[in-house]
Scaffold this motif. Structure first.
Motif, PDB file in Angstrom:
ATOM      1  N   PRO A 138     -36.793  82.611  78.897  1.00 11.10           N
ATOM      2  CA  PRO A 138     -35.559  82.036  78.404  1.00 11.10           C
ATOM      3  C   PRO A 138     -35.252  82.577  77.021  1.00 11.10           C
ATOM      4  CG  PRO A 138     -37.336  80.447  78.235  1.00 11.10           C
ATOM      5  CD  PRO A 138     -37.886  81.628  78.950  1.00 11.10           C
ATOM      6  N   CYS A 139     -33.980  82.694  76.717  1.00  8.16           N
ATOM      7  CA  CYS A 139     -33.608  83.159  75.403  1.00  8.16           C
ATOM      8  C   CYS A 139     -32.428  82.352  74.898  1.00  8.16           C
ATOM      9  CB  CYS A 139     -33.283  84.650  75.411  1.00  8.16           C
ATOM     10  SG  CYS A 139     -31.886  85.092  76.431  1.00  8.16           S
ATOM     11  N   GLY A 140     -32.170  82.412  73.617  1.00  3.54           N
ATOM     12  CA  GLY A 140     -31.063  81.658  73.061  1.00  3.54           C
ATOM     13  C   GLY A 140     -31.187  81.616  71.562  1.00  3.54           C
ATOM     14  N   TYR A 141     -30.260  80.874  70.946  1.00  5.41           N
ATOM     15  CA  TYR A 141     -30.225  80.817  69.495  1.00  5.41           C
ATOM     16  C   TYR A 141     -31.514  80.295  68.924  1.00  5.41           C
ATOM     17  CZ  TYR A 141     -29.089  79.108  64.853  1.00  5.41           C
ATOM     18  OH  TYR A 141     -29.123  78.849  63.522  1.00  5.41           O
ATOM     19  N   ARG A 142     -32.075  79.268  69.596  1.00  5.37           N
ATOM     20  CA  ARG A 142     -33.304  78.687  69.074  1.00  5.37           C
ATOM     21  C   ARG A 142     -34.422  79.717  68.980  1.00  5.37           C
ATOM     22  NH1 ARG A 142     -37.044  75.151  72.748  1.00  5.37           N
ATOM     23  NH2 ARG A 142     -38.665  74.591  71.291  1.00  5.37           N
ATOM     24  N   HIS A 143     -34.481  80.581  69.984  1.00  3.95           N
ATOM     25  CA  HIS A 143     -35.543  81.575  69.977  1.00  3.95           C
ATOM     26  C   HIS A 143     -35.249  82.700  68.983  1.00  3.95           C
ATOM     27  CE1 HIS A 143     -35.898  79.436  73.816  1.00  3.95           C
ATOM     28  NE2 HIS A 143     -37.181  79.545  73.539  1.00  3.95           N
ATOM     29  N   GLN A 144     -33.948  82.958  68.742  1.00  5.20           N
ATOM     30  CA  GLN A 144     -33.631  83.925  67.700  1.00  5.20           C
ATOM     31  C   GLN A 144     -34.122  83.422  66.349  1.00  5.20           C
ATOM     32  OE1 GLN A 144     -29.436  84.511  67.969  1.00  5.20           O
ATOM     33  NE2 GLN A 144     -29.505  85.222  70.105  1.00  5.20           N
ATOM     34  N   VAL A 145     -33.950  82.112  66.106  1.00  4.62           N
ATOM     35  CA  VAL A 145     -34.436  81.526  64.863  1.00  4.62           C
ATOM     36  C   VAL A 145     -35.951  81.591  64.785  1.00  4.62           C
ATOM     37  CG1 VAL A 145     -34.581  79.404  63.527  1.00  4.62           C
ATOM     38  CG2 VAL A 145     -32.424  80.044  64.610  1.00  4.62           C
ATOM     39  N   LEU A 146     -36.607  81.252  65.903  1.00  2.00           N
ATOM     40  CA  LEU A 146     -38.063  81.205  65.892  1.00  2.00           C
ATOM     41  C   LEU A 146     -38.670  82.574  65.631  1.00  2.00           C
ATOM     42  CD1 LEU A 146     -38.829  78.784  68.835  1.00  2.00           C
ATOM     43  CD2 LEU A 146     -39.002  78.324  66.386  1.00  2.00           C
ATOM     44  N   ARG A 147     -37.981  83.616  66.050  1.00  2.00           N
ATOM     45  CA  ARG A 147     -38.531  84.948  65.827  1.00  2.00           C
ATOM     46  C   ARG A 147     -38.599  85.282  64.340  1.00  2.00           C
ATOM     47  NH1 ARG A 147     -35.329  86.477  70.375  1.00  2.00           N
ATOM     48  NH2 ARG A 147     -33.781  87.449  69.030  1.00  2.00           N
ATOM     49  N   GLN A 148     -37.816  84.569  63.558  1.00  3.18           N
ATOM     50  CA  GLN A 148     -37.824  84.838  62.128  1.00  3.18           C
ATOM     51  C   GLN A 148     -38.815  83.957  61.385  1.00  3.18           C
ATOM     52  OE1 GLN A 148     -33.756  84.613  60.735  1.00  3.18           O
ATOM     53  NE2 GLN A 148     -32.970  85.457  62.658  1.00  3.18           N
ATOM     54  N   LYS A 194     -44.631  90.156  81.636  1.00  2.00           N
ATOM     55  CA  LYS A 194     -45.452  90.876  80.665  1.00  2.00           C
ATOM     56  C   LYS A 194     -45.348  90.231  79.276  1.00  2.00           C
ATOM     57  CE  LYS A 194     -46.492  93.873  83.803  1.00  2.00           C
ATOM     58  NZ  LYS A 194     -45.703  93.327  84.915  1.00  2.00           N
ATOM     59  N   PRO A 195     -46.335  90.455  78.420  1.00  2.00           N
ATOM     60  CA  PRO A 195     -46.248  89.968  77.043  1.00  2.00           C
ATOM     61  C   PRO A 195     -44.982  90.492  76.363  1.00  2.00           C
ATOM     62  CG  PRO A 195     -48.465  90.747  77.530  1.00  2.00           C
ATOM     63  CD  PRO A 195     -47.613  91.160  78.683  1.00  2.00           C
ATOM     64  N   ASP A 196     -44.352  89.637  75.576  1.00  2.00           N
ATOM     65  CA  ASP A 196     -43.089  89.967  74.927  1.00  2.00           C
ATOM     66  C   ASP A 196     -43.219  89.776  73.415  1.00  2.00           C
ATOM     67  OD1 ASP A 196     -40.527  90.321  74.083  1.00  2.00           O
ATOM     68  OD2 ASP A 196     -39.660  88.669  75.234  1.00  2.00           O
ATOM     69  N   PRO A 197     -43.246  90.859  72.638  1.00  2.00           N
ATOM     70  CA  PRO A 197     -43.412  90.724  71.184  1.00  2.00           C
ATOM     71  C   PRO A 197     -42.189  90.144  70.480  1.00  2.00           C
ATOM     72  CG  PRO A 197     -43.982  92.947  71.951  1.00  2.00           C
ATOM     73  CD  PRO A 197     -43.261  92.267  73.056  1.00  2.00           C
ATOM     74  N   THR A 198     -41.049  90.022  71.159  1.00  2.00           N
ATOM     75  CA  THR A 198     -39.817  89.638  70.479  1.00  2.00           C
ATOM     76  C   THR A 198     -39.632  88.142  70.317  1.00  2.00           C
ATOM     77  OG1 THR A 198     -38.486  89.553  72.508  1.00  2.00           O
ATOM     78  CG2 THR A 198     -38.708  91.702  71.411  1.00  2.00           C
ATOM     79  N   GLN A 199     -40.381  87.319  71.084  1.00  2.00           N
ATOM     80  CA  GLN A 199     -40.153  85.887  70.990  1.00  2.00           C
ATOM     81  C   GLN A 199     -41.337  85.092  71.537  1.00  2.00           C
ATOM     82  OE1 GLN A 199     -36.735  84.984  73.388  1.00  2.00           O
ATOM     83  NE2 GLN A 199     -37.688  85.647  75.283  1.00  2.00           N
ATOM     84  N   PHE A 200     -41.498  83.900  71.000  1.00  2.00           N
ATOM     85  CA  PHE A 200     -42.474  82.949  71.533  1.00  2.00           C
ATOM     86  C   PHE A 200     -41.845  82.241  72.733  1.00  2.00           C
ATOM     87  CE2 PHE A 200     -44.110  78.693  72.018  1.00  2.00           C
ATOM     88  CZ  PHE A 200     -45.478  78.855  71.897  1.00  2.00           C
ATOM     89  N   SER A 201     -42.646  81.986  73.741  1.00  2.00           N
ATOM     90  CA  SER A 201     -42.188  81.193  74.887  1.00  2.00           C
ATOM     91  C   SER A 201     -43.390  80.559  75.546  1.00  2.00           C
ATOM     92  CB  SER A 201     -41.417  82.061  75.889  1.00  2.00           C
ATOM     93  OG  SER A 201     -42.245  83.076  76.424  1.00  2.00           O
ATOM     94  N   ALA A 202     -43.135  79.485  76.270  1.00  2.00           N
ATOM     95  CA  ALA A 202     -44.210  78.777  76.964  1.00  2.00           C
ATOM     96  C   ALA A 202     -43.584  77.867  78.010  1.00  2.00           C
ATOM     97  CB  ALA A 202     -45.052  77.963  75.977  1.00  2.00           C
ATOM     98  N   ILE A 231     -47.346  84.657  73.041  1.00  2.00           N
ATOM     99  CA  ILE A 231     -47.491  84.562  71.590  1.00  2.00           C
ATOM    100  C   ILE A 231     -47.293  85.942  70.975  1.00  2.00           C
ATOM    101  CG2 ILE A 231     -48.982  83.882  69.683  1.00  2.00           C
ATOM    102  CD1 ILE A 231     -50.538  82.144  71.669  1.00  2.00           C
ATOM    103  N   PRO A 232     -46.219  86.151  70.214  1.00  2.00           N
ATOM    104  CA  PRO A 232     -46.088  87.404  69.466  1.00  2.00           C
ATOM    105  C   PRO A 232     -47.145  87.475  68.368  1.00  2.00           C
ATOM    106  CG  PRO A 232     -43.963  86.282  69.681  1.00  2.00           C
ATOM    107  CD  PRO A 232     -45.014  85.302  70.092  1.00  2.00           C
ATOM    108  N   LEU A 233     -47.828  88.585  68.300  1.00  2.00           N
ATOM    109  CA  LEU A 233     -48.818  88.807  67.247  1.00  2.00           C
ATOM    110  C   LEU A 233     -48.224  89.594  66.092  1.00  2.00           C
ATOM    111  CD1 LEU A 233     -51.868  89.731  69.506  1.00  2.00           C
ATOM    112  CD2 LEU A 233     -51.235  87.489  68.617  1.00  2.00           C
ATOM    113  N   SER A 234     -47.205  90.366  66.381  1.00  2.00           N
ATOM    114  CA  SER A 234     -46.474  91.133  65.385  1.00  2.00           C
ATOM    115  C   SER A 234     -45.191  91.585  66.057  1.00  2.00           C
ATOM    116  CB  SER A 234     -47.301  92.334  64.908  1.00  2.00           C
ATOM    117  OG  SER A 234     -47.400  93.300  65.945  1.00  2.00           O
TER     118      SER A 234
END
Length: 890
Positions: free
Chosen positions: A19-29, A195-203, A227-230
């Motif tokens: 899933p993606c959205g504004y909340r995840h854009q914020v979380l990536r920062q 696959k693992p996704d470095p761009t955003q946290f999800s669960a 979990i993004p590690l970097s």
């Protein structure tokens, strides 16, 4: 069968299943800890700003040709189950994706000491099946199974991988020998994970509890976290636990044909009553002082009637110690871990690991003569199937060329124990075999056998391939592949005697039981063991392949491929009886010291090797950007192998080939609201491998002859409105022998051949005449699915779904005489219903499967040679089940 679509009000756009959205854009920062804290605090989910109000079907991306492509541009017949659809249909394993894949059929357990549980299934595609090749020493599968880039096909049953956090399943129909090799003769199933996704946290997590009608309760817990590690690396973890309630009862029942009365089985010889006999010529004979008539033909048997009920412990046994309701329970637990590291813009590395354990109790079939979902069994019955798999995928680009390496190692261990008293009962009644089963004093013993099975399977594989830029007018893929499979095979048939405390027949233990099989007749390295299979099988495969496409014009393209392969397969070890047992097998034919741990000596050391090539050619015409038609010729193969039999004139079996002639279409209509794909095909199956039980019930594989399969595959999906999605898919098959099968290699003309039968008149003529339908696969199999997403009600999003699958009758075996004994598998239809609501990122739903509580017959079989017994079992679909499921996505 893809039903995913964009709909701002009723679905959310997923990228790689996330899933993606504004909340995840914020979380990536945010730092990782802050992101997790925000999620645990229950921050509300928001819809992606990019979503639009439309009912257009979503584009489907596949990697069937080992490059990323739009499904509608791939000239292959492919059925796709998306991750979203797997969730909606409540598909969590092999039974589920087979159910909704019209081109796939399967058998689950065929006796011979198996319990018919998970992990014992064999899948087939497009009707390419001659019999259930389920023996560990038998043919390689005709359908390949892949987990991401790694082949996980095994000889001894398709691994039943629990499905959670899956991106999609691709079912590639028809021979895939050019790109996928030996075990993809009829098709390939590819399970693709997220696959693992470095761009955003999800669960996410999902919780379920369920109740089986006429059975027990179950529950399920599943979860994943990404979990993004970097900015260049991420780890993805998946875990699951599932307990399935049982629905088979082991009761104090009666089956008079099997000599079972109120949970008591009497063995003729042990009870001192008349047993059967086998005669090489017709005539009048005397057995147990009684004149009997054998005939009319040669090799005829006198079948003794069931003995009168004997005394328990002195002729009879009781199942009192093993009676239980709902005793076929299953516990599955496991997990996956994957790490993705984008080294730079051109190179990435993805190591992964997976482990799973499946523990099952009981037997998964029922005896219809005893009662619905009931049987009478007399011993311990358990199965344990565990596997671990590690894989490494390296993807790189230099210049405009793509390089991919995929390597994997898999280790699978299976352990089982099963009641085999059917075998001893019927062999005593048919052949008088009980006279051989004596204790140290020469007295008849309890006829029951216990089968202890163990399998230790290892596989490693490596593939390296290079792909040219797809925008070039001539582009393609070339690669090399190597694989080695080793299977340590163990099957021990124990006659522990009445009152046994250890059914495993190990030395230096409470057995050898003095009331069990005489140790002078036992395998000398084990106790009370009448038969031992202790073998090592190694299958080695190497290949080089190429597939090239020439875009002649913007509308016409020509594709050609070729795979050159070699195989080198060996089978060595021990199988058979002890030196003192009165049959020519086992120790009597040994020629070398033991080569396996528990064998007394070596009586088997065989090798078969070969090489060849399989081509593919395809012509595609793109009518417009939304429609194409194609014509394909392709060829698949299955390597030959060795037979482990002491019977005369039986050598190795040869490679069989499948030629496929196919015309297909991929079309989209009404601004991508309707998708219609399909294919018609003609397949010639040459020199097919056929397995049967020969002397001493040892599996023999021969090349049986030729068959022809004609078929139609059809798939329609329609976004009818913004709320309603409909889909329908079906496969129609006409799969038949084109020449007689007579039971002997190379013989097709046998009008006067006599096949001895114990419980029906002897068969005169071919065992399967030309025109006989190939077994297991129905002529028609299809499904219809409707899902309705209601308008929002105060933020709540209700939905409802109905799915119906149907298939017509099928035969359980190729031979007409054996089908007459076992019976046909009748047609069935199954209806599943789902209803629920979504609120923000949470979903709760009620699921009802098999609403009509139908006894759909997944398999029908006898424990031994059907010609010598008449006690069929049925493995049914799970009865009506109610489930409540709650899940959240973050």
């Amino acid at each position: 069968m893809i039903r995913r679509r964009f709909n701002a009000r009723h679905s959310r756009l997923h990228t790689a299943g996330q899933p993606c959205g504004y909340r995840h854009q914020v979380l990536r920062q945010l730092p990782l800890a802050s992101a997790i804290s925000a999620i645990l605090a229950g921050a509300p989910a928001a819809h992606a700003a990019t979503e639009t109000e439309t009912n257009t079907l979503e584009e489907v991306v596949v990697t069937a040709q080992k490059r990323t492509e739009n499904l509608q541009n791939v000239p292959i017949s492919i059925e796709v189950l998306s991750g979203k659809q797997l969730e909606e249909l409540n598909v969590s394993g092999l039974d589920g994706y087979v159910k909704y894949s019209p081109s796939i059929s399967y058998s689950r357990g065929q006796g011979q000491g198996s319990n018919g549980g998970p992990g014992e299934s064999h899948i087939y595609m497009r009707g390419v099946v001659s019999t259930a090749n389920e023996n560990h020493s038998g043919s390689q599968p005709s359908v390949g199974t892949y987990f991401d880039e790694q082949p996980v096909t095994t000889i001894d049953g398709t691994p039943d991988v629990h499905l959670y956090d899956i991106q999609r399943i691709e079912v590639l129909e028809g021979p895939q020998g050019t790109l996928y090799g030996a075990s993809s003769e009829a098709g390939t199933v590819r399970i693709i994970t997220n696959k693992p996704d470095p761009t955003q946290f999800s669960a996410s997590y999902d919780l379920q509890t369920n109740k089986v009608s006429h059975g027990g309760t179950g529950n399920e817990v599943e979860a994943y976290v990404n979990i993004p590690l970097s900015t260049a690396a991420a780890v993805r973890l998946v875990g699951y636990y599932e307990k399935e309630g049982g629905y088979i009862d082991n009761v104090a029942g009666t089956n008079k044909n099997a000599c079972i009365q109120n949970g008591v089985r009497t063995f003729p010889t042990w009870a001192g009553q008349p047993a059967g006999a086998w005669y090489s010529a017709p005539g009048t004979y005397t057995t147990a002082g009684t004149p009997i008539t054998a005939g009319p033909g040669p090799n005829s048997s006198y079948v003794a009637p069931c003995p009168t009920v004997g005394t328990i412990g002195a002729g009879a046994i009781s199942n009192a110690a093993y009676r239980a309701n709902d005793y076929n329970t299953v516990v599955t637990k496991g997990g996956r871990a994957a790490l993705k590291w984008d080294i730079n813009d051109n190179w990435s590395v993805t190591p992964s690991a997976m482990a799973q354990s499946v523990k099952a109790d009981g037997f998964f079939g029922y005896d219809p003569a005893v009662g619905d979902l009931q049987l009478v069994h007399f011993g311990p019955e358990t199965s344990d199937d565990t596997f671990v798999q590690s894989a490494l995928t390296v993807e790189g680009k230099f210049s405009d060329f793509d390089l991919t390496y995929a390597g994997a190692f898999m280790k699978r261990d299976t352990h089982s124990i099963a009641d085999y008293s059917d075998y001893t009962e019927f062999y005593d009644r048919t052949y008088g075999s009980g006279s051989y089963w004596v204790d140290h004093a020469g007295k008849p013993i309890m006829g029951q056998q216990i089968v202890v099975g163990k399998g230790y399977f290892q596989k490693w594989s490596h593939e390296l391939r290079l792909s040219t830029p797809p925008q070039l007018p001539v582009h393609g893929t070339v690669g090399v592949f190597i694989e080695r499979q080793q299977h340590r095979i163990w099957q021990q048939y124990v006659m522990p005697g009445f009152g046994f405390t250890n059914p495993y027949g190990a030395l230096n233990s409470p057995t050898p039981n003095p009331d069990g099989l005489d140790q002078n007749q036992s395998i000398p390295t084990l106790a009370n063991t009448i038969w031992l299979t202790d073998e090592t099988r190694i299958d080695r495969d190497q290949a080089a392949f190429a597939q090239v496409t020439w875009d002649i014009t913007s509308q016409w393209s020509l594709n050609g491929g070729l795979r050159y392969y070699t195989f080198d397969n060996t089978l060595e070890g021990f199988y058979g009886y002890s030196r003192n047992y009165p049959f020519t097998s086992g120790e009597k034919i040994c020629f070398a010291p033991a080569s396996t741990p528990f064998a007394p000596c070596t009586d088997l050391e065989k090798r078969v090797s070969g090489s060849g090539n399989v081509p593919r050619a395809n012509l595609t015409y793109k009518i417009d950007p939304d429609k194409l038609v194609y014509a394909t010729f392709s060829k698949g193969f299955r390597p030959g192998g060795v037979n482990r039999t002491a019977a005369a004139n039986i050598g190795p079996y040869q490679t069989d080939f499948l030629k496929n002639y196919e015309i297909g279409w991929k079309t989209q209509w009404f601004d991508h609201r309707l998708r219609w794909n399909g294919a018609v095909f003609w397949e010639d199956w040459k020199n097919f491998q056929f397995s049967f039980l020969g002397v001493n019930s040892v599996t023999v594989i021969q090349n049986g002859g030729n068959a022809r399969i004609k078929g139609v595959e059809n798939e329609i999906e329609w976004a009818a409105t913004n709320n309603l999605t409909l889909s329908m898919s079906f496969t129609f098959l006409d799969a038949r022998l084109t020449e007689n099968y007579c039971g002997a290699q190379g013989v097709t003309n046998c009008p006067n051949q006599v096949t001895p039968e114990a419980f029906i008149p002897n068969l005169v003529g071919p065992q399967a005449p030309a025109g006989t339908n190939l077994p297991i696969t129905p002529k028609f199999k299809g499904n219809v699915i409707a899902r309705y997403n209601f308008d929002d009600v105060g933020g709540w999003k209700p939905f409802a779904q109905a799915s119906w699958v149907y298939q017509n009758k099928s035969t359980p075996t190729l031979r007409v005489d054996q089908t007459q004994i076992i019976g046909m598998q009748p047609a069935y239809g199954l209806l599943d219903l789902v209803g629920g609501v979504q609120l923000n990122n949470a979903t709760i739903q009620l699921i009802v499967t098999n609403v009509g509580d139908r006894r759909a017959q997944l398999s029908r079989f006898a424990q031994t040679v059907p010609s010598a017994e008449n006690q069929p079992y049925i493995i049914p679909a799970q009865p009506r089940t109610f489930a409540i499921q709650f899940g959240q996505k973050f």
